[in-house]
Motif scaffolding. Structure first.
Motif, PDB file in Angstrom:
ATOM      1  N   THR A  31       3.207   4.489  -1.765  1.00  0.00           N
ATOM      2  CA  THR A  31       4.450   4.509  -2.549  1.00  0.00           C
ATOM      3  C   THR A  31       5.483   5.308  -1.763  1.00  0.00           C
ATOM      4  O   THR A  31       5.229   5.729  -0.642  1.00  0.00           O
ATOM      5  CB  THR A  31       4.245   5.188  -3.919  1.00  0.00           C
ATOM      6  OG1 THR A  31       4.094   6.609  -3.732  1.00  0.00           O
ATOM      7  CG2 THR A  31       3.022   4.632  -4.641  1.00  0.00           C
ATOM      8  N   THR A  65       0.862  -1.184   0.000  1.00  0.00           N
ATOM      9  CA  THR A  65       0.000   0.000   0.000  1.00  0.00           C
ATOM     10  C   THR A  65       0.898   1.234   0.000  1.00  0.00           C
ATOM     11  O   THR A  65       1.946   1.239   0.628  1.00  0.00           O
ATOM     12  CB  THR A  65      -0.886   0.052   1.250  1.00  0.00           C
ATOM     13  OG1 THR A  65      -0.075   0.414   2.374  1.00  0.00           O
ATOM     14  CG2 THR A  65      -1.544  -1.294   1.539  1.00  0.00           C
ATOM     15  N   ALA A 123       6.423   8.208  -2.796  1.00  0.00           N
ATOM     16  CA  ALA A 123       6.109   9.627  -3.007  1.00  0.00           C
ATOM     17  C   ALA A 123       5.449  10.176  -1.745  1.00  0.00           C
ATOM     18  O   ALA A 123       4.759   9.456  -1.028  1.00  0.00           O
ATOM     19  CB  ALA A 123       5.199   9.800  -4.210  1.00  0.00           C
ATOM     20  N   ARG A 124       5.652  11.461  -1.469  1.00  0.00           N
ATOM     21  CA  ARG A 124       5.147  12.070  -0.234  1.00  0.00           C
ATOM     22  C   ARG A 124       3.633  12.108  -0.160  1.00  0.00           C
ATOM     23  O   ARG A 124       3.062  12.221   0.927  1.00  0.00           O
ATOM     24  CB  ARG A 124       5.641  13.527  -0.091  1.00  0.00           C
ATOM     25  CG  ARG A 124       7.136  13.682   0.053  1.00  0.00           C
ATOM     26  CD  ARG A 124       7.726  12.967   1.225  1.00  0.00           C
ATOM     27  NE  ARG A 124       7.638  13.701   2.474  1.00  0.00           N
ATOM     28  CZ  ARG A 124       8.240  13.313   3.596  1.00  0.00           C
ATOM     29  NH1 ARG A 124       8.975  12.214   3.608  1.00  0.00           N
ATOM     30  NH2 ARG A 124       8.120  14.010   4.684  1.00  0.00           N
ATOM     31  N   LYS A 125       2.966  12.127  -1.315  1.00  0.00           N
ATOM     32  CA  LYS A 125       1.507  12.195  -1.292  1.00  0.00           C
ATOM     33  C   LYS A 125       0.990  11.474  -2.525  1.00  0.00           C
ATOM     34  O   LYS A 125       1.750  11.233  -3.476  1.00  0.00           O
ATOM     35  CB  LYS A 125       1.031  13.652  -1.259  1.00  0.00           C
ATOM     36  CG  LYS A 125       1.376  14.430  -2.508  1.00  0.00           C
ATOM     37  CD  LYS A 125       0.941  15.888  -2.436  1.00  0.00           C
ATOM     38  CE  LYS A 125       1.067  16.542  -3.804  1.00  0.00           C
ATOM     39  NZ  LYS A 125       0.731  17.968  -3.824  1.00  0.00           N
ATOM     40  N   SER A 126      -0.282  11.147  -2.520  1.00  0.00           N
ATOM     41  CA  SER A 126      -0.884  10.463  -3.651  1.00  0.00           C
ATOM     42  C   SER A 126      -2.393  10.631  -3.571  1.00  0.00           C
ATOM     43  O   SER A 126      -2.957  10.712  -2.487  1.00  0.00           O
ATOM     44  CB  SER A 126      -0.528   8.981  -3.631  1.00  0.00           C
ATOM     45  OG  SER A 126      -1.273   8.285  -4.606  1.00  0.00           O
ATOM     46  N   SER A 127      -3.050  10.682  -4.751  1.00  0.00           N
ATOM     47  CA  SER A 127      -4.509  10.653  -4.795  1.00  0.00           C
ATOM     48  C   SER A 127      -4.975   9.415  -5.547  1.00  0.00           C
ATOM     49  O   SER A 127      -6.050   9.420  -6.133  1.00  0.00           O
ATOM     50  CB  SER A 127      -5.047  11.919  -5.463  1.00  0.00           C
ATOM     51  OG  SER A 127      -4.921  13.034  -4.621  1.00  0.00           O
ATOM     52  N   ALA A 128      -4.152   8.363  -5.539  1.00  0.00           N
ATOM     53  CA  ALA A 128      -4.422   7.190  -6.362  1.00  0.00           C
ATOM     54  C   ALA A 128      -5.235   6.145  -5.614  1.00  0.00           C
ATOM     55  O   ALA A 128      -4.725   5.089  -5.250  1.00  0.00           O
ATOM     56  CB  ALA A 128      -3.114   6.598  -6.868  1.00  0.00           C
ATOM     57  N   GLY A 129      -6.501   6.432  -5.377  1.00  0.00           N
ATOM     58  CA  GLY A 129      -7.395   5.412  -4.838  1.00  0.00           C
ATOM     59  C   GLY A 129      -7.510   5.424  -3.332  1.00  0.00           C
ATOM     60  O   GLY A 129      -7.060   6.353  -2.664  1.00  0.00           O
ATOM     61  N   TYR A 130      -8.152   4.377  -2.804  1.00  0.00           N
ATOM     62  CA  TYR A 130      -8.429   4.306  -1.377  1.00  0.00           C
ATOM     63  C   TYR A 130      -7.128   4.281  -0.583  1.00  0.00           C
ATOM     64  O   TYR A 130      -6.162   3.652  -0.975  1.00  0.00           O
ATOM     65  CB  TYR A 130      -9.251   3.055  -1.039  1.00  0.00           C
ATOM     66  CG  TYR A 130     -10.537   2.930  -1.822  1.00  0.00           C
ATOM     67  CD1 TYR A 130     -11.260   4.060  -2.221  1.00  0.00           C
ATOM     68  CD2 TYR A 130     -11.045   1.685  -2.174  1.00  0.00           C
ATOM     69  CE1 TYR A 130     -12.442   3.942  -2.937  1.00  0.00           C
ATOM     70  CE2 TYR A 130     -12.228   1.560  -2.889  1.00  0.00           C
ATOM     71  CZ  TYR A 130     -12.918   2.692  -3.273  1.00  0.00           C
ATOM     72  OH  TYR A 130     -14.078   2.567  -3.980  1.00  0.00           O
ATOM     73  N   ASP A 131      -7.138   4.946   0.543  1.00  0.00           N
ATOM     74  CA  ASP A 131      -5.955   5.088   1.386  1.00  0.00           C
ATOM     75  C   ASP A 131      -5.789   3.823   2.234  1.00  0.00           C
ATOM     76  O   ASP A 131      -6.074   3.813   3.436  1.00  0.00           O
ATOM     77  CB  ASP A 131      -6.137   6.328   2.271  1.00  0.00           C
ATOM     78  CG  ASP A 131      -4.853   6.720   2.986  1.00  0.00           C
ATOM     79  OD1 ASP A 131      -3.928   5.885   3.047  1.00  0.00           O
ATOM     80  OD2 ASP A 131      -4.787   7.857   3.474  1.00  0.00           O
ATOM     81  N   LEU A 132      -5.290   2.772   1.601  1.00  0.00           N
ATOM     82  CA  LEU A 132      -5.149   1.495   2.313  1.00  0.00           C
ATOM     83  C   LEU A 132      -4.122   1.595   3.432  1.00  0.00           C
ATOM     84  O   LEU A 132      -4.251   0.922   4.459  1.00  0.00           O
ATOM     85  CB  LEU A 132      -4.757   0.384   1.342  1.00  0.00           C
ATOM     86  CG  LEU A 132      -5.763   0.068   0.227  1.00  0.00           C
ATOM     87  CD1 LEU A 132      -5.256  -1.102  -0.609  1.00  0.00           C
ATOM     88  CD2 LEU A 132      -7.138  -0.254   0.801  1.00  0.00           C
ATOM     89  N   THR A 133      -3.098   2.416   3.235  1.00  0.00           N
ATOM     90  CA  THR A 133      -2.111   2.584   4.310  1.00  0.00           C
ATOM     91  C   THR A 133      -2.817   3.042   5.580  1.00  0.00           C
ATOM     92  O   THR A 133      -2.617   2.466   6.657  1.00  0.00           O
ATOM     93  CB  THR A 133      -1.043   3.607   3.890  1.00  0.00           C
ATOM     94  OG1 THR A 133      -0.434   3.165   2.673  1.00  0.00           O
ATOM     95  CG2 THR A 133       0.031   3.756   4.959  1.00  0.00           C
TER      96      THR A 133
END
Lengths: 457, 457
Positions: free
Chosen positions: A178, A176, A180-190
């Protein structure tokens, strides 16, 4: 299909990693706090995610409960094997896999402790700030969404875990997030797995955010005539944008315990302990700004320093508090409560809690991470007096009810485990049902740390 | 069971709120970027959560798709009604419900825009920092996990949404999170719904974190001989703990576009634009520290100021960049790409992207929120030339592939929508399947914004 057949199957493929010794089983069934010892049927010490996945598939096939285990320092009975099964102890998965100073990231295994990580980071000028007190494993800290004294500045595990590797209930290895410091790629599984207490999957790797060691630090301490004036000082300091690195509250009873334990003579009044991180001029400016607000609110004896020895001396009472409190009643065990409220209601919450404790006759000093609105009463009970434990749990229950009335939460940082399960419906209402839906979707047979965080089956 | 029977049923109970006018349908099917207009069958303007819940129950009963809508400023086709259905436009739910300055919180409805909120906050000394550029609705910003220029200091919507009220696919109203600053009470449903793009539920209320308006601000600008030296300056500034409030990168092509648009004569080289927030002495110290690092890395013409007019002048090129770039090709539409990589790989990523754009012959200046490793190429295409659009999408595809190779993400802040759906499996691997499991658990009939973020049915 049983626990025994699961262990037989595990033994045939991961026999080297498996222990059924009495001492191992007892050790993994113990709790730091007031929960009864409840041992697993076996303990597995995997060396990599593949072994964890293999174990999960075998346990899934046989319907055998699986409980993740770090250092065993959780406080709400998270690792108790209440339905038996296999405890997976991550102590042999404790490597720093990668340090990326330019990205201010570390990739680590879950069994690594926070102190071990900071030791590894010494040469880099970076550090990992989350500090729950115990030298807990980072996997365990992520699983309980731990925080502690520095959350007011650096955030909790929610804010400092960037990515995870997870072994799911099905025994798949997923990643879950990446680097990268931030992402908007889907549900925040982390974020879904952080704080899920091993009930949805097991963490086999973490990518953590690191922070630059401050150029300078300053420490300060101040006594206050009462709790509202201390809390008001904190509110005004936060509003004025002064970035406190730590801001801790001890009530008068805590100070009294420390005085007696360490032979000190601090005024037995509420105290604030503050840390500032920044450039030398910034920490001086911040300490001065805090001191001014403290004095305006009636604070007495404000002192601050940037000298190492003086800083340690200023914070000594805070450092000693937990053991001083424990030592104030011979042979006592602690019921450590943990609620968190909006800071505007914190003084009221603490004062009502103090009144309840006084009425009960129990010893229960209060300390808190006051910048977050998070506070703990350390309720001391005689382990041989079940009535005292029940009294403490009744006090905890009143604290939670009050916290929820004030718009807060049943647990600021210790997690749900078994200890806060009874309050989840009151806190979450219909959203509690939605948590159950997620649990059933990801772990339909309820083998992941059953009986913790959610109710199922 | 159809969209039409759903609309008939909706009309009978919420007729006053329902529009089927051609202009309304067309307006809600449009996109800010390159996606074809795809209109819903009706638009609902609810006034409260109960009406949203009522609508959800009716739509659920009839299997009618439901699409949330804020200001329509999303960039990846999030609001396109690709399977028809009912668009729920939150423009009439735009109240500030509660301001709590002591807790630094605001409770707002989803249709409120960020500028409207900041207007309401003017007298309080507080502000809401997340700024994606457009004056977007706060519900929409939460739904796409938006961020923008200030994320390097204040975080994204992930960090600034404390609690939500959600109408689920079943039409239940639930609350996630509390007004306490932190909690370890169960699964982080707030984080699950932030960034879920209306595919799991509809946001009907948000509790947002506010921040103190800085006492002083300073702005700075500096040109660099090349991209690596600019990025290296940012890395060193972050490592040294200097808290930049904004740190923006424009490449040489962006500066050239601004020069031509605004009749300026800035050196056509990569530039960094920086903001500092703090006390007057802190911002001066921070600007000086940044300037030193910039100069060591070959930066030329470093200037900074705390004067209002001068600050505006220093940042003018950054403010004008988007319209300057759009204006540089007559009648063009933009394919705005959006990837995010670990900052150690950012210079390489930008330079490879520039090489690919140069090879394609398209106009595509690059700008970025460089502290986060997030950058955008503004690829200009003639709307009448399908070949150009295809070329731009091929470039975007190469950017995403590169970002994933470098350990980054397909979208730093714009979200998945339809535009990034094809990359989700490559980014998430087996975790993509887990997102599908969650979607099926919470919206088994796939009526919540179908065809966005996840694939189902």
């Amino acid at each position: 299909m049983s626990i025994e057949t699961a262990i037989t199957a595990l033994n045939s493929v991961l026999g080297d990693r498996l222990s059924r010794s009495k001492s191992d089983l007892a050790l993994h069934g113990q709790s730091e706090t007031h929960f009864a010892t409840t041992s697993p049927d076996a303990v597995l010490y995997p060396q990599n995610a593949d072994e964890v996945a293999q174990a999960m598939r075998i346990c899934g096939e046989h319907g055998c409960p699986v409980i993740g285990f770090g250092t065993g320092t959780s406080l709400e009975g998270h690792t108790a094997a209440i339905r038996g099964g296999v405890t997976i102890d991550f102590r042999e998965m404790n490597a720093v896999l990668e340090l990326r100073p330019e990205d201010m990231l570390a990739r680590v295994q879950p069994g690594l402790t926070r102190e071990e990580l900071n030791e590894e980071l010494r040469a880099t000028g970076l550090f990992f700030p989350v500090d729950p007190g115990a030298n807990a494993s980072l996997g365990g800290m992520a699983s309980t969404r731990a925080s502690g004294t520095t959350a007011v500045r650096y955030g909790t595990m929610r804010d400092n875990v960037l990515a995870l590797e997870i072994v799911t209930a099905e025994g798949k290895i997923i990643r879950t997030g990446t680097a990268a410091r931030k992402s908007s790629a889907g549900y925040d599984l982390t974020a879904l797995f952080v704080g899920s207490e091993g009930t949805l999957g097991l963490i086999t790797e973490l990518t953590l955010k690191l922070h630059g060691l401050p150029e300078a630090t300053a420490a300060a301490v101040c006594a206050f005539p009462d709790t509202p004036s201390a809390v008001q000082t904190v509110i005004e300091t936060i509003q004025s944008g002064v970035p406190m690195a730590r801001i801790e509250y001890l009530d008068a009873a805590s100070i009294a315990a420390v005085n007696s334990y360490s032979n000190r003579a601090d005024p037995e009044q509420p105290h604030l302990f503050v840390d500032f991180h920044g450039s030398p001029s910034a920490v001086a400016e911040q300490a001065a700004a805090f001191g001014e607000l403290a004095t305006e609110n009636g604070g007495l004896g404000f002192v601050w320093s940037t000298d190492e020895d003086e800083k340690r001396a200023l914070w000594a009472a805070r450092y000693d508090a937990y053991y001083a409190i424990l030592g104030s009643k011979k042979g006592a065990r602690a019921v450590v409560t943990d609620v968190c409220v909006p800071i505007s209601t914190l003084a009221e919450a603490i004062e009502k809690t103090q009144a309840g404790i006084a009425q009960s006759g129990l010893v229960g000093p209060i300390l808190g991470h006051v910048g977050d609105g998070n506070y703990h009463a350390i309720l001391l009970v005689d382990p041989d007096e079940e009535a005292e434990r029940e009294q403490a749990l009744a006090l905890q229950s009143r604290m939670v009810t009050l916290a929820l009335e004030l718009g807060g939460t049943a647990t600021g940082e210790h997690g749900v485990g078994m200890g806060k399960l009874d309050y989840m419906e009151a806190e979450h209402g219909a959203a509690w049902g939605l948590m159950g839906q997620i649990k059933r979707a990801l772990d339909p047979d309820n083998i992941m740390n059953p009986g913790k965080l959610v109710r199922q089956n």
